[in-house]
Design a protein around this motif. Structure first.
Motif, PDB file in Angstrom:
ATOM      1  N   HIS A  43      10.308   4.144   7.795  1.00 22.52           N
ATOM      2  CA  HIS A  43       9.477   3.004   7.407  1.00 22.52           C
ATOM      3  C   HIS A  43       8.084   3.478   7.006  1.00 22.52           C
ATOM      4  O   HIS A  43       7.492   2.955   6.050  1.00 22.52           O
ATOM      5  CB  HIS A  43       9.368   2.002   8.551  1.00 22.52           C
ATOM      6  CG  HIS A  43      10.637   1.270   8.828  1.00 22.52           C
ATOM      7  ND1 HIS A  43      11.007   0.865  10.101  1.00 22.52           N
ATOM      8  CD2 HIS A  43      11.652   0.864   8.014  1.00 22.52           C
ATOM      9  CE1 HIS A  43      12.173   0.241  10.045  1.00 22.52           C
ATOM     10  NE2 HIS A  43      12.577   0.231   8.795  1.00 22.52           N
ATOM     11  N   MET A  44       7.560   4.472   7.712  1.00 20.27           N
ATOM     12  CA  MET A  44       6.253   5.028   7.363  1.00 20.27           C
ATOM     13  C   MET A  44       6.312   5.702   5.991  1.00 20.27           C
ATOM     14  O   MET A  44       5.386   5.567   5.180  1.00 20.27           O
ATOM     15  CB  MET A  44       5.810   6.054   8.412  1.00 20.27           C
ATOM     16  CG  MET A  44       5.658   5.525   9.836  1.00 20.27           C
ATOM     17  SD  MET A  44       4.349   4.305  10.041  1.00 20.27           S
ATOM     18  CE  MET A  44       5.333   2.784  10.022  1.00 20.27           C
ATOM     19  N   THR A  45       7.394   6.417   5.730  1.00 16.91           N
ATOM     20  CA  THR A  45       7.553   7.068   4.429  1.00 16.91           C
ATOM     21  C   THR A  45       7.612   6.027   3.315  1.00 16.91           C
ATOM     22  O   THR A  45       6.986   6.195   2.259  1.00 16.91           O
ATOM     23  CB  THR A  45       8.834   7.922   4.411  1.00 16.91           C
ATOM     24  OG1 THR A  45       8.778   8.893   5.463  1.00 16.91           O
ATOM     25  CG2 THR A  45       8.990   8.648   3.092  1.00 16.91           C
ATOM     26  N   ALA A  46       8.355   4.947   3.559  1.00 20.58           N
ATOM     27  CA  ALA A  46       8.459   3.881   2.562  1.00 20.58           C
ATOM     28  C   ALA A  46       7.105   3.219   2.336  1.00 20.58           C
ATOM     29  O   ALA A  46       6.707   2.951   1.190  1.00 20.58           O
ATOM     30  CB  ALA A  46       9.491   2.851   3.007  1.00 20.58           C
ATOM     31  N   ALA A  47       6.372   2.952   3.421  1.00 23.80           N
ATOM     32  CA  ALA A  47       5.048   2.347   3.298  1.00 23.80           C
ATOM     33  C   ALA A  47       4.106   3.260   2.525  1.00 23.80           C
ATOM     34  O   ALA A  47       3.281   2.798   1.719  1.00 23.80           O
ATOM     35  CB  ALA A  47       4.477   2.050   4.683  1.00 23.80           C
ATOM     36  N   SER A  48       4.241   4.564   2.751  1.00 14.41           N
ATOM     37  CA  SER A  48       3.426   5.530   2.028  1.00 14.41           C
ATOM     38  C   SER A  48       3.665   5.425   0.526  1.00 14.41           C
ATOM     39  O   SER A  48       2.723   5.387  -0.272  1.00 14.41           O
ATOM     40  CB  SER A  48       3.757   6.948   2.515  1.00 14.41           C
ATOM     41  OG  SER A  48       3.225   7.923   1.643  1.00 14.41           O
ATOM     42  N   PHE A  49       4.917   5.344   0.140  1.00 13.99           N
ATOM     43  CA  PHE A  49       5.245   5.307  -1.283  1.00 13.99           C
ATOM     44  C   PHE A  49       4.827   3.971  -1.909  1.00 13.99           C
ATOM     45  O   PHE A  49       4.345   3.949  -3.048  1.00 13.99           O
ATOM     46  CB  PHE A  49       6.745   5.544  -1.477  1.00 13.99           C
ATOM     47  CG  PHE A  49       7.106   5.944  -2.881  1.00 13.99           C
ATOM     48  CD1 PHE A  49       6.439   6.974  -3.517  1.00 13.99           C
ATOM     49  CD2 PHE A  49       8.115   5.291  -3.562  1.00 13.99           C
ATOM     50  CE1 PHE A  49       6.771   7.349  -4.817  1.00 13.99           C
ATOM     51  CE2 PHE A  49       8.462   5.657  -4.855  1.00 13.99           C
ATOM     52  CZ  PHE A  49       7.784   6.687  -5.483  1.00 13.99           C
ATOM     53  N   VAL A  50       4.979   2.888  -1.170  1.00 11.82           N
ATOM     54  CA  VAL A  50       4.584   1.574  -1.693  1.00 11.82           C
ATOM     55  C   VAL A  50       3.075   1.524  -1.922  1.00 11.82           C
ATOM     56  O   VAL A  50       2.604   1.049  -2.970  1.00 11.82           O
ATOM     57  CB  VAL A  50       5.028   0.455  -0.730  1.00 11.82           C
ATOM     58  CG1 VAL A  50       4.385  -0.882  -1.113  1.00 11.82           C
ATOM     59  CG2 VAL A  50       6.551   0.319  -0.738  1.00 11.82           C
ATOM     60  N   ALA A  51       2.297   2.000  -0.944  1.00 16.24           N
ATOM     61  CA  ALA A  51       0.843   2.001  -1.101  1.00 16.24           C
ATOM     62  C   ALA A  51       0.425   2.898  -2.258  1.00 16.24           C
ATOM     63  O   ALA A  51      -0.473   2.547  -3.045  1.00 16.24           O
ATOM     64  CB  ALA A  51       0.179   2.460   0.197  1.00 16.24           C
ATOM     65  N   PHE A  52       1.080   4.053  -2.362  1.00 16.77           N
ATOM     66  CA  PHE A  52       0.767   4.954  -3.469  1.00 16.77           C
ATOM     67  C   PHE A  52       1.070   4.295  -4.812  1.00 16.77           C
ATOM     68  O   PHE A  52       0.261   4.349  -5.744  1.00 16.77           O
ATOM     69  CB  PHE A  52       1.570   6.254  -3.344  1.00 16.77           C
ATOM     70  CG  PHE A  52       1.578   7.044  -4.627  1.00 16.77           C
ATOM     71  CD1 PHE A  52       0.492   7.807  -4.989  1.00 16.77           C
ATOM     72  CD2 PHE A  52       2.668   6.985  -5.490  1.00 16.77           C
ATOM     73  CE1 PHE A  52       0.479   8.502  -6.189  1.00 16.77           C
ATOM     74  CE2 PHE A  52       2.675   7.679  -6.681  1.00 16.77           C
ATOM     75  CZ  PHE A  52       1.571   8.440  -7.039  1.00 16.77           C
ATOM     76  N   LEU A  53       2.234   3.670  -4.935  1.00 18.77           N
ATOM     77  CA  LEU A  53       2.605   3.025  -6.195  1.00 18.77           C
ATOM     78  C   LEU A  53       1.625   1.906  -6.555  1.00 18.77           C
ATOM     79  O   LEU A  53       1.307   1.714  -7.735  1.00 18.77           O
ATOM     80  CB  LEU A  53       4.024   2.468  -6.106  1.00 18.77           C
ATOM     81  CG  LEU A  53       5.165   3.490  -6.120  1.00 18.77           C
ATOM     82  CD1 LEU A  53       6.509   2.788  -5.965  1.00 18.77           C
ATOM     83  CD2 LEU A  53       5.141   4.318  -7.408  1.00 18.77           C
ATOM     84  N   ALA A  54       1.152   1.193  -5.548  1.00 11.67           N
ATOM     85  CA  ALA A  54       0.178   0.129  -5.807  1.00 11.67           C
ATOM     86  C   ALA A  54      -1.122   0.716  -6.363  1.00 11.67           C
ATOM     87  O   ALA A  54      -1.698   0.175  -7.318  1.00 11.67           O
ATOM     88  CB  ALA A  54      -0.088  -0.657  -4.531  1.00 11.67           C
ATOM     89  N   GLY A  55      -1.575   1.817  -5.767  1.00 15.26           N
ATOM     90  CA  GLY A  55      -2.798   2.457  -6.254  1.00 15.26           C
ATOM     91  C   GLY A  55      -2.627   3.038  -7.643  1.00 15.26           C
ATOM     92  O   GLY A  55      -3.479   2.844  -8.522  1.00 15.26           O
ATOM     93  N   ALA A  56      -1.522   3.750  -7.855  1.00 12.79           N
ATOM     94  CA  ALA A  56      -1.261   4.323  -9.173  1.00 12.79           C
ATOM     95  C   ALA A  56      -1.051   3.223 -10.208  1.00 12.79           C
ATOM     96  O   ALA A  56      -1.437   3.363 -11.378  1.00 12.79           O
ATOM     97  CB  ALA A  56      -0.036   5.241  -9.110  1.00 12.79           C
ATOM     98  N   GLY A  57      -0.443   2.113  -9.773  1.00 11.39           N
ATOM     99  CA  GLY A  57      -0.210   0.998 -10.681  1.00 11.39           C
ATOM    100  C   GLY A  57      -1.505   0.402 -11.210  1.00 11.39           C
ATOM    101  O   GLY A  57      -1.568  -0.052 -12.356  1.00 11.39           O
ATOM    102  N   LEU A  58      -2.551   0.383 -10.385  1.00 12.61           N
ATOM    103  CA  LEU A  58      -3.844  -0.116 -10.843  1.00 12.61           C
ATOM    104  C   LEU A  58      -4.387   0.753 -11.971  1.00 12.61           C
ATOM    105  O   LEU A  58      -4.996   0.242 -12.926  1.00 12.61           O
ATOM    106  CB  LEU A  58      -4.839  -0.151  -9.688  1.00 12.61           C
ATOM    107  CG  LEU A  58      -4.632  -1.236  -8.632  1.00 12.61           C
ATOM    108  CD1 LEU A  58      -5.678  -1.105  -7.526  1.00 12.61           C
ATOM    109  CD2 LEU A  58      -4.705  -2.621  -9.254  1.00 12.61           C
TER     110      LEU A  58
END
Length: 243
Positions: free
Chosen positions: A55-70
């Motif tokens: 779950h931590m790994t998934a949260a890491s990737f989601v937060a990263f994608l949100a930042g990169a998406g901006l």
């Protein structure tokens, strides 16, 4: 579990992780001093919930994608740059939390380690692709400048693979392990510190300063790639001579 019990459990978990922290040999400054502590805090709180390291790994990737998406979707500006940087750093902190939560619970596994490395490898490349697309969409930089994030993505991905593979091949031998990093390796490897590179995103609102800082990181990482390949090859070649 009431709030007081949960806070006490989180404090105890944090202290336990602090005592069992991995070696800091060769670990860049932000990753060692800031990110590991943020990851330790997240892992300590997550330990009081049913959350798993995956779950931590998934949260890491989601937060990263949100930042990169901006970077890809929103026109450059100060609030956008701050938001992107915070999300990228949050993703990096969760990336540290997954291993620490596994260590705290004693649930580490080859599958979890593999998933973590796969996500890390994707993150290394996708960040530079996001920079490339953002520059193409929102600036009028030349085509030659657009080659910089392409080259940086290649350098970052190859160096990450070279490091991880060498550690796996020499896992049972300290010759090529973390302790083999030169004395000043912490500072030499600073340009490869994901946390420091994420801070460069704060300059995203100003194209020229961003490109100078990002380009400097790209050049220094190219030098680090060359040094890494030479050092790792020599270490692994020395292992072959051992009886």
């Amino acid at each position: 579990m009431d709030d007081t019990t949960e806070q006490t459990g989180a404090r105890a978990a944090y202290a336990q992780l602090a005592r069992a922290q991995k070696s800091g040999a060769g670990v860049p400054w932000y990753m060692r001093v800031v990110n590991r502590r943020l990851g330790r805090l997240i892992a300590s709180v997550a330990a009081q919930t049913p959350a798993t390291p995956n779950h931590m790994t998934a949260a890491s990737f989601v937060a990263f994608l949100a930042g990169a998406g901006l970077l890809v979707a929103v026109s450059p500006g100060v609030p956008m740059a701050v938001g992107a940087m915070v999300l990228l750093q949050l993703g990096f902190a969760f990336d540290s939390a997954d291993g620490q939560l596994a260590r705290l619970r004693g649930t580490g596994s080859p599958a979890g380690e593999w998933l973590d490395h796969v996500v890390d490898s994707g993150r290394h490349l996708l960040f530079h692709l996001a920079v490339l697309v953002g520059l193409y969409r929102f600036t009028d930089v030349s085509d030659a400048v657009l080659l910089v994030p392409m080259a940086f993505g290649l350098v970052s991905t190859v160096r990450f693979f070279a490091q991880i593979l060498a550690e796996q091949l020499a896992r049972r031998d300290p010759v090529a392990g973390p302790e083999s990093v030169p004395r000043f390796g912490v500072w030499i490897q600073a340009p490869a510190d994901t946390g420091l590179l994420n801070l460069v995103v704060l300059l995203w609102a100003w194209t020229t300063p961003f490109l100078w800082a990002y380009g400097a990181f790209a050049a220094l990482n190219a030098l680090l790639l060359a040094a890494t390949c030479v050092r790792r090859y020599r270490e692994l070649a020395a292992l072959r001579r051992e009886p």
